[in-house]
Design a protein around this motif. Structure first.
Motif, PDB file in Angstrom:
ATOM      1  N   GLY A  63       0.788  -1.227   0.000  1.00  0.00           N
ATOM      2  CA  GLY A  63       0.000   0.000   0.000  1.00  0.00           C
ATOM      3  C   GLY A  63       0.821   1.278   0.000  1.00  0.00           C
ATOM      4  O   GLY A  63       0.269   2.360  -0.131  1.00  0.00           O
ATOM      5  N   VAL A  64       2.124   1.156   0.157  1.00  0.00           N
ATOM      6  CA  VAL A  64       2.991   2.344   0.143  1.00  0.00           C
ATOM      7  C   VAL A  64       3.718   2.390  -1.197  1.00  0.00           C
ATOM      8  O   VAL A  64       4.604   1.595  -1.460  1.00  0.00           O
ATOM      9  CB  VAL A  64       4.017   2.324   1.297  1.00  0.00           C
ATOM     10  CG1 VAL A  64       4.922   3.533   1.215  1.00  0.00           C
ATOM     11  CG2 VAL A  64       3.318   2.263   2.636  1.00  0.00           C
ATOM     12  N   GLY A  65       3.299   3.321  -2.020  1.00  0.00           N
ATOM     13  CA  GLY A  65       3.960   3.526  -3.299  1.00  0.00           C
ATOM     14  C   GLY A  65       5.031   4.581  -3.156  1.00  0.00           C
ATOM     15  O   GLY A  65       5.236   5.157  -2.080  1.00  0.00           O
ATOM     16  N   PRO A  66       5.723   4.874  -4.241  1.00  0.00           N
ATOM     17  CA  PRO A  66       6.805   5.846  -4.167  1.00  0.00           C
ATOM     18  C   PRO A  66       6.353   7.248  -3.762  1.00  0.00           C
ATOM     19  O   PRO A  66       7.058   7.940  -3.027  1.00  0.00           O
ATOM     20  CB  PRO A  66       7.412   5.852  -5.563  1.00  0.00           C
ATOM     21  CG  PRO A  66       6.587   4.977  -6.404  1.00  0.00           C
ATOM     22  CD  PRO A  66       5.624   4.247  -5.554  1.00  0.00           C
ATOM     23  N   LYS A  67       5.171   7.680  -4.192  1.00  0.00           N
ATOM     24  CA  LYS A  67       4.714   9.027  -3.841  1.00  0.00           C
ATOM     25  C   LYS A  67       4.404   9.134  -2.350  1.00  0.00           C
ATOM     26  O   LYS A  67       4.726  10.141  -1.716  1.00  0.00           O
ATOM     27  CB  LYS A  67       3.503   9.420  -4.680  1.00  0.00           C
ATOM     28  CG  LYS A  67       3.876   9.672  -6.126  1.00  0.00           C
ATOM     29  CD  LYS A  67       2.725  10.166  -6.942  1.00  0.00           C
ATOM     30  CE  LYS A  67       3.194  10.382  -8.376  1.00  0.00           C
ATOM     31  NZ  LYS A  67       2.130  10.895  -9.224  1.00  0.00           N
ATOM     32  N   VAL A  68       3.789   8.110  -1.787  1.00  0.00           N
ATOM     33  CA  VAL A  68       3.508   8.116  -0.343  1.00  0.00           C
ATOM     34  C   VAL A  68       4.814   8.041   0.440  1.00  0.00           C
ATOM     35  O   VAL A  68       4.988   8.732   1.446  1.00  0.00           O
ATOM     36  CB  VAL A  68       2.558   6.961   0.051  1.00  0.00           C
ATOM     37  CG1 VAL A  68       2.418   6.847   1.557  1.00  0.00           C
ATOM     38  CG2 VAL A  68       1.194   7.147  -0.594  1.00  0.00           C
ATOM     39  N   ALA A  69       5.764   7.228  -0.032  1.00  0.00           N
ATOM     40  CA  ALA A  69       7.053   7.116   0.646  1.00  0.00           C
ATOM     41  C   ALA A  69       7.782   8.469   0.655  1.00  0.00           C
ATOM     42  O   ALA A  69       8.362   8.859   1.672  1.00  0.00           O
ATOM     43  CB  ALA A  69       7.916   6.046  -0.022  1.00  0.00           C
ATOM     44  N   VAL A  70       7.738   9.195  -0.460  1.00  0.00           N
ATOM     45  CA  VAL A  70       8.356  10.526  -0.511  1.00  0.00           C
ATOM     46  C   VAL A  70       7.632  11.466   0.450  1.00  0.00           C
ATOM     47  O   VAL A  70       8.264  12.259   1.158  1.00  0.00           O
ATOM     48  CB  VAL A  70       8.355  11.096  -1.950  1.00  0.00           C
ATOM     49  CG1 VAL A  70       8.715  12.571  -1.960  1.00  0.00           C
ATOM     50  CG2 VAL A  70       9.333  10.328  -2.822  1.00  0.00           C
ATOM     51  N   ALA A  71       6.297  11.374   0.497  1.00  0.00           N
ATOM     52  CA  ALA A  71       5.520  12.234   1.403  1.00  0.00           C
ATOM     53  C   ALA A  71       5.873  11.956   2.856  1.00  0.00           C
ATOM     54  O   ALA A  71       5.968  12.876   3.674  1.00  0.00           O
ATOM     55  CB  ALA A  71       4.029  12.034   1.165  1.00  0.00           C
ATOM     56  N   ILE A  72       6.085  10.690   3.195  1.00  0.00           N
ATOM     57  CA  ILE A  72       6.466  10.336   4.564  1.00  0.00           C
ATOM     58  C   ILE A  72       7.829  10.933   4.895  1.00  0.00           C
ATOM     59  O   ILE A  72       8.012  11.559   5.939  1.00  0.00           O
ATOM     60  CB  ILE A  72       6.471   8.802   4.756  1.00  0.00           C
ATOM     61  CG1 ILE A  72       5.040   8.259   4.694  1.00  0.00           C
ATOM     62  CG2 ILE A  72       7.150   8.418   6.076  1.00  0.00           C
ATOM     63  CD1 ILE A  72       4.956   6.746   4.636  1.00  0.00           C
ATOM     64  N   LEU A  73       8.789  10.764   3.988  1.00  0.00           N
ATOM     65  CA  LEU A  73      10.133  11.293   4.232  1.00  0.00           C
ATOM     66  C   LEU A  73      10.183  12.813   4.144  1.00  0.00           C
ATOM     67  O   LEU A  73      11.114  13.423   4.647  1.00  0.00           O
ATOM     68  CB  LEU A  73      11.134  10.663   3.265  1.00  0.00           C
ATOM     69  CG  LEU A  73      11.390   9.180   3.521  1.00  0.00           C
ATOM     70  CD1 LEU A  73      12.258   8.588   2.417  1.00  0.00           C
ATOM     71  CD2 LEU A  73      12.027   8.964   4.879  1.00  0.00           C
ATOM     72  N   ASP A  74       9.178  13.411   3.525  1.00  0.00           N
ATOM     73  CA  ASP A  74       9.086  14.860   3.510  1.00  0.00           C
ATOM     74  C   ASP A  74       8.605  15.373   4.867  1.00  0.00           C
ATOM     75  O   ASP A  74       8.973  16.453   5.290  1.00  0.00           O
ATOM     76  CB  ASP A  74       8.135  15.314   2.409  1.00  0.00           C
ATOM     77  CG  ASP A  74       8.226  16.792   2.126  1.00  0.00           C
ATOM     78  OD1 ASP A  74       9.322  17.360   2.303  1.00  0.00           O
ATOM     79  OD2 ASP A  74       7.221  17.381   1.717  1.00  0.00           O
ATOM     80  N   SER A  75       7.800  14.551   5.540  1.00  0.00           N
ATOM     81  CA  SER A  75       7.247  14.940   6.841  1.00  0.00           C
ATOM     82  C   SER A  75       8.201  14.657   7.992  1.00  0.00           C
ATOM     83  O   SER A  75       8.286  15.442   8.928  1.00  0.00           O
ATOM     84  CB  SER A  75       5.939  14.195   7.101  1.00  0.00           C
ATOM     85  OG  SER A  75       4.991  14.484   6.109  1.00  0.00           O
TER      86      SER A  75
END
Length: 169
Positions: A79-91
């Motif tokens: 359920g974690v794609g690259p865009k969500v992973a980037v969003a997590i690391l952005d936060s």
């Protein structure tokens, strides 16, 4: 696969940069905290994850290898794609991610864009014990986040949790 790029910023938006490397411009998705600070002409070096799908090839860039490794680990979770992973690391930083996962801090994880309660639970469950080695098992203050004597502490924590003990107890 592209693993690293160095060049000059040709253009930048809130989450993407076009990096000119010797006359070839690569569109690279970045955490917005990095992308928003860039202006055309800036020199930039990025560690790259090349994401290949049936209909697309996308590049995701990170300032250091720890962020790249955390990104790649995040994308292994269902359920974690690259865009969500980037969003997590952005936060949150990889160190804060490790602390949240190891400590079961679902509140911090749900504050990340694209992460709800179920996703936070899944991240905590699937990444426990995997993220801390990426950042050296250190907290932001620099001390060990828990005794690092193998899997004994994780086993003990799991056993007590299964017996309905709360984390504080």
């Amino acid at each position: 696969m592209i693993g690293w790029l160095q060049g000059a910023v040709r253009s930048a938006s809130s989450d993407r940069v076009v990096l000119d490397t010797g006359g070839v411009g690569y569109a690279v998705t970045l955490p917005s905290r990095v992308a928003t600070t860039l202006v055309p002409g800036d020199a930039l070096s990025l560690h790259i994850h090349t994401h290949v799908r049936e209909d697309q090839i996308a590049l995701f860039g990170f300032e250091d290898e720890t962020e790249l490794a955390a990104f790649e680990l995040l994308t292994t979770v269902k359920g974690v794609g690259p865009k969500v992973a980037v969003a997590i690391l952005d936060s949150i930083s990889p160190t804060a991610l490790a602390e949240a996962v190891e400590g079961g801090d679902l509140r911090l994880l749900t504050q990340c864009k694209g992460v709800g309660k179920r996703m936070a639970e899944r991240l905590s469950l699937e990444l426990r014990g995997k993220v801390a080695p990426l950042v050296g098992g250190l907290s932001p203050a620099g001390e060990l986040s828990r005794p690092q004597t193998g899997g004994v502490w994780k086993d003990l924590e799991s056993a007590l949790s299964n017996l309905q003990f709360r984390k504080k107890e």
